[in-house]
Design a protein around this motif. Structure first.
Motif, short mmCIF file in Angstrom:
data_model
loop_
_atom_site.label_atom_id
_atom_site.label_comp_id
_atom_site.label_asym_id
_atom_site.label_seq_id
_atom_site.Cartn_x
_atom_site.Cartn_y
_atom_site.Cartn_z
N HIS A 1 24.13 17.03 -10.27
CA HIS A 1 23.16 15.93 -10.39
C HIS A 1 22.37 15.88 -9.09
N ALA A 2 21.06 16.01 -9.19
CA ALA A 2 20.17 15.91 -8.03
C ALA A 2 18.77 15.62 -8.56
N ARG B 1 16.95 19.56 -20.02
CA ARG B 1 18.21 18.88 -20.34
C ARG B 1 19.20 18.84 -19.18
N LEU B 2 18.79 19.33 -18.02
CA LEU B 2 19.66 19.30 -16.84
C LEU B 2 19.72 17.88 -16.28
N ALA C 1 11.22 14.13 -4.22
CA ALA C 1 12.66 14.34 -4.41
C ALA C 1 13.41 13.98 -3.13
N ARG C 2 14.52 13.29 -3.28
CA ARG C 2 15.35 12.91 -2.14
C ARG C 2 16.62 13.74 -2.06
N THR C 3 17.07 14.28 -3.19
CA THR C 3 18.25 15.14 -3.22
C THR C 3 17.88 16.45 -3.88
N GLU D 1 19.16 14.66 1.25
CA GLU D 1 20.38 15.46 1.13
C GLU D 1 20.08 16.78 0.45
N VAL D 2 20.58 17.85 1.07
CA VAL D 2 20.56 19.18 0.47
C VAL D 2 22.01 19.55 0.19
#
Length: 169
Positions: free
Chosen positions: A15-16, A73-74, A113-115, A150-151
């Motif tokens: 999940h990201a 769908r991810l 995007a943050r993650t 976050e990576v």
């Protein structure tokens, strides 16, 4: 400052906000991470990739660049496709591998995007040595200015996880 973490597992289950796909230049799916993302993500990803090929990337996505599509769908909002270099003992392609990470983070910033979850780019069929790929990935992400908070490096197996763990220290 971006937090770097490691997970051993399947990037298609992560999940990201954005998942990075170690794509081939055709953007039309393939083996390894690329095939897994296309299979689990569903036809929506392939449809957007086909539109990209019909417009901006008629010859395919160049090595070291990145482009985003839906995540289908991810459990993510986007997939960021980047084409890693094939490893060569005769030619230093390290800058191209670093560029994959920088370009992916730049696209993530453009999307908000943050993650972001990265695989070990170029270490599968492109045969990049794991320790060197981990060094390049970790150093590049650490040294790239980004709004990504976050990576997560999602490593498929134990040897890849260990190589990245040594670099994170």
């Amino acid at each position: 400052m971006t937090v770097l973490t490691l997970v051993q597992g399947d990037i298609t289950r992560e999940h990201a906000d954005a998942l990075v796909n170690a794509a081939n230049s055709s953007l039309l799916g393939g083996g390894g991470v690329d095939g897994a993302i296309h299979r689990r993500g569903g036809p929506e990803i392939l449809a957007e990739c086909r539109r990209l090929r019909a417009s901006r990337y008629g010859r395919g996505l160049p090595v070291g660049q990145a482009v985003a599509t839906t995540a289908g769908r991810l459990d993510a909002r986007w997939v960021i496709h980047t084409v890693g270099p094939v490893f060569s003992r005769e030619e230093d392609r390290s800058e191209l591998l670093a560029s994959c990470h920088r370009a992916s983070l730049r696209v993530a910033d453009e999307l908000g995007a943050r993650t972001v979850a990265f695989p070990a780019i170029s270490t599968g069929v492109y045969r990049w040595p794991l320790d060197d790929a981990a060094r390049i990935a970790v150093e590049t992400v650490r040294n790239t200015t980004t709004a990504v908070e976050e990576v997560v490096f999602v490593l498929f197996d134990g040897p890849a996880y260990e190589a990245f763990a040594r670099r994170l220290g």
